[in-house]
Structure formats: structure tokens, C-alpha cells
Design an enzyme around this catalytic site. Structure first.
Site, PDB file in Angstrom:
ATOM      1  N   PHE A 147      10.139  50.003  10.114  1.00 37.58           N
ATOM      2  CA  PHE A 147      10.690  51.734  10.454  1.00 37.58           C
ATOM      3  C   PHE A 147      10.422  52.985   9.598  1.00 37.58           C
ATOM      4  O   PHE A 147      10.693  52.376   8.296  1.00 37.58           O
ATOM      5  CB  PHE A 147      11.936  51.740  10.359  1.00 37.58           C
ATOM      6  N   ASP A 232       6.958  53.226   1.355  1.00 36.48           N
ATOM      7  CA  ASP A 232       7.357  54.350   2.058  1.00 36.48           C
ATOM      8  C   ASP A 232       8.840  53.884   1.378  1.00 36.48           C
ATOM      9  O   ASP A 232       9.839  53.296   1.883  1.00 36.48           O
ATOM     10  CB  ASP A 232       7.501  54.015   3.703  1.00 36.48           C
ATOM     11  N   LYS A 261      16.141  61.470   2.842  1.00 31.92           N
ATOM     12  CA  LYS A 261      17.218  61.059   2.663  1.00 31.92           C
ATOM     13  C   LYS A 261      18.167  61.942   1.584  1.00 31.92           C
ATOM     14  O   LYS A 261      18.612  62.264   0.738  1.00 31.92           O
ATOM     15  CB  LYS A 261      17.099  59.180   3.224  1.00 31.92           C
TER      16      LYS A 261
END
Length: 405
Positions: A147, A232, A261
Site C-alpha cells: 500500500f 516507504d 503522515k
């Protein structure tokens, strides 16, 4: 005339969203109006312990005083110039972020998906300019069940049909191999490979943690094969796993690091591609950009986030409280929990399907004053703010035990 939010019930507000908002999310039926630290409060004054932390965007809790102060201070000075001009906050942000990560240069962006898209562009440009891959032939190897976002390029290499179906034609240039499989990775990498892009911990897949040695193996393989290792760390980074970065559990330094984030402190969207100089150095003026990327408000908040991490306090908290989380979940195995995976203050918990789906378990926990979110099937994820106390964590685990019983 639309009634003010404060005069509308939670049900009114939820119903009001239906006709006017795209249905791209399926939120739990709680309407949050206020928050501080690890707690949120709905429009009726009911309090909930936040065990999701905005998918790790709220690593430092809601409205952390140092981050709010940094935002307020900058709001009174300057919020946006675009990158057409320099601003007085960006250099310090980049200096401190490179020092924190051990890399050389920063490409500031806004959202996590933007960071991934930017990393892909940079890797392809590096492949053509530095590695000598023929034009238009660069490939990037990714892991199944990944993801990395939901833009059209990113869903092109997703294996989640919910994210993919109906959004083709898909962007070529990606090869998908099983996660945690070095032999498959070795076979997929060839002279056209610009980079290997992986999550050190697969979050959306259910907090999937690779075997010891996998990340070091990826680092060795990419170095030997002459391609980039892109990590990531948008969800796994910035303290979540008990280290600043999840790759540090194997003492690995990637060529390119993707952050987002928590970098915005739960206040503004901030993301970044952080990389070695010879990698990000391939970009020249006009080849990539973002009007809001590196804006003064984002840089001020991002700098304050880095300052919190520089002390090591949050990494230590995540490691220490991660033991409480792991031990508590171990006690629940066989009592409704079939398995779990955890690293630091992050866990994927597989619930016996006979007891309900992940969504149903999340709704039951909500009624107990605990907010979590499901991933797939009967799996829920736990990712509380790193400011949570041991007592709060144990109360969440007790609530989980209650709903499973």
C-alpha cells in the site's frame, strides 16, 4: 438553510454527508468534534481513546503543545510563498531532516502519495541519467499486498482489487514479487531496474513484518545489482516501531526514503523524499514541483516534529510500550485472537472470524470507548499515539478482551 454543526445530532451529521460527499470512505459512526493527546470527544461529549492515531499521522497525539505552538507562531508570520521564492523556514527543516535520517537532500511535498509518486519519478530519472537505462525502459520492482497510495500510477502496481478495479488503463513499468521473498526479488531485478520500492513493515496489509535479514538482504541485493532501494516509511517511520525508522531495526540505510503522515504532526500535510545527493541531484528546475511543497507553515511544523524526534523520547516510548502491547496481545491469543504481529506501538490483530469481521469488532470497541480500524477480513490494526500511557494501553486491551468474550 444548513443548520450549524453544533445544533445537529451525530446521526444528522452522518446523514448529511451522504448526498454531498463522495463515498470513498466507510467511517465508523462517530462524529469527532474535539481532541487532545490520546483522547477524542464526539459532538455529544462522549470520550474515546484513539488507538489509530490517523494511520500514524498523529504519532505525537492530538494537538501536541509544541507542534500547535510552532503552527500558531508561523501563522502569524507567513504561510505560503510557493517555491517561486525562498522562505526563511525551509532550509532548517531540510537540514534537520537530513541529519535525523542520515541522508543528504530533501524534496518537500505534501501527501504521502505525492512522496511516492515523486520517488518513482526520481528513480526513473536516475536510471536514465546515471545508470544508463535506455529511454522509456526503466522498471521498478514492488511487493505484493503493498500500500503506497491510491493515485493512478500507484494503483497500477497494487494487488488490491478494491483499489484497482475500474481505474485502468494502468501505468506500465512495474514488476510485482511476493513480499519477504529475496529469491523472487533477485529474479525480478535486471539491467532495466531503477529501484526496488518496499514498505519495511506492510501496514495496510495487516502490519506484516518481514523475516529478520530481509531488509538487509534487499539493501545488499540492490547495491550489488546497481539499483536504488526506496523505503516507504510513510506509516512505519518517525518513531512508530521504536526506532526513528523501521529500517534501523536491521541497521539499513536506503538510497531513498519516503516520509509523510507524522511529519506534519497531525496539523498540516507534510511529506518528503529524502535521498542521497547523487539521486535527488538528477532533478533540475522545472522537472518537478509543488505549489505547497515546502511551504513555511509545513516547514515550521515539520521542523518541530523533527525536534521532538531528536530527543529519542518517542522512539523509547514506542519500544517500551510496545512490550506492554505485545504482552497484552499474547494473553489474548486463544481467547478470540488467532494471531498478531507487532513492532513497537503498531500491531495487526487477527480475530477469530467466528466472532465477527474486523469492521464489527471495531464497532464493538467504539461502543466501549476505543477507536480502532479494520484492515482486511477479521484483522484490526492498533497504532495509538506514542504519547499513550501504559494504563491507557492496558485499558484498550481490556476492552478488546471484553468484546471478544
Amino acid at each position: 438553510m444548513t443548520a450549524p454543526a453544533r445544533t445537529r445530532t451525530p446521526d444528522d451529521l452522518i446523514r448529511a454527508e451522504g448526498p454531498v460527499l463522495a463515498h470513498n470512505y466507510h467511517p465508523l459512526p462517530v462524529v469527532v468534534a474535539r481532541a487532545e493527546g490520546t483522547w477524542v470527544e464526539d459532538v455529544e461529549g462522549n470520550r474515546y481513546l484513539d488507538m489509530l492515531a490517523g494511520y500514524s499521522a498523529l504519532n505525537f497525539g492530538h494537538r501536541h503543545p509544541a507542534l500547535v505552538e510552532a503552527a500558531h507562531r508561523q501563522l502569524d508570520q507567513l504561510t505560503l510563498t510557493s517555491r517561486a521564492f525562498h522562505n526563511d523556514r525551509l532550509a532548517e527543516f531540510a537540514e534537520r531532516l537530513t541529519a535525523l535520517t542520515g541522508l543528504d537532500m530533501v524534496l518537500p511535498m505534501n501527501t504521502g502519495a505525492e512522496a511516492v509518486e515523486s520517488g518513482i519519478k526520481v528513480a526513473r530519472k536516475w536510471a536514465y541519467d546515471v545508470k544508463g537505462v535506455p529511454a522509456g525502459q526503466a522498471t521498478i520492482v514492488v511487493a505484493a499486498e503493498n500500500f503506497h497510495g491510491r493515485t493512478t500510477t500507484i494503483v497500477s502496481f497494487s494487488t488490491d482489487e478494491t483499489a484497482r478495479a475500474g481505474f485502468g488503463p494502468f501505468t506500465p513499468g512495474f514488476r510485482i514479487v511476493p513480499y519477504n521473498d529475496l529469491a523472487a526479488l533477485e529474479e525480478a531485478v535486471d539491467e532495466t531496474t531503477a529501484a526496488v520500492l518496499i514498505e519495511p513493515v506492510q501496514g495496510e496489509a495487516g502490519v506484516i513484518i518481514p523475516d529478520d535479514g530481509y531488509l538487509a538482504g534487499v539493501r545488499e541485493l540492490t547495491r550489488r545489482k546497481g539499483c536504488l532501494f526506496i523505503a516507504d516509511e510513510i506509516q512505519s517511520g518517525l518513531g512508530r516501531t521504536g526506532r526513528t525508522l523501521a529500517v534501523e531495526h536491521e541497521d539499513v540505510v536506503p538510497d531513498v526514503l519516503l516520509l509523510g503522515k507524522a511529519l506534519g504532526g497531525g496539523i498540516v500535510p507534510v511529506s518528503a523524499v529524502v535521498a542521497r545527493r547523487e539521486v535527488l541531484g538528477v532533478l533540475h528546475p522545472g522537472e518537478h514541483g509543488s505549489t505547497f511543497g515546502g511551504n513555511p507553515l509545513a516547514a515550521a511544523v515539520g521542523t518541530a516534529v523533527v525536534e521532538l524526534l531528536e530527543t529519542g523520547e518517542f522512539q523509547r516510548r514506542a519500544a517500551e510500550l510496545g512490550v506492554v502491547l505485545r504482552d497484552g496481545l499474547t494473553e489474548l491469543v486463544g481467547k478470540g485472537v488467532t494471531a498478531f504481529r507487532s513492532r513497537g506501538l503498531w500491531a495487526g490483530v487477527d480475530v477469530d472470524p467466528a466472532l465477527g469481521t474486523g469492521r464489527e469488532i471495531s464497532e464493538r470497541l467504539m461502543r466501549e470507548g476505543i477507536l480502532v480500524k479494520d484492515t482486511h477480513g477479521s484483522t484490526i490494526r492498533l497504532a495509538p499515539p506514542l504519547t499513550i500511557t501504559a494504563q491507557e494501553l492496558r485499558s484498550a486491551l481490556a476492552a478488546l478482551e471484553k468484546v471478544l468474550a
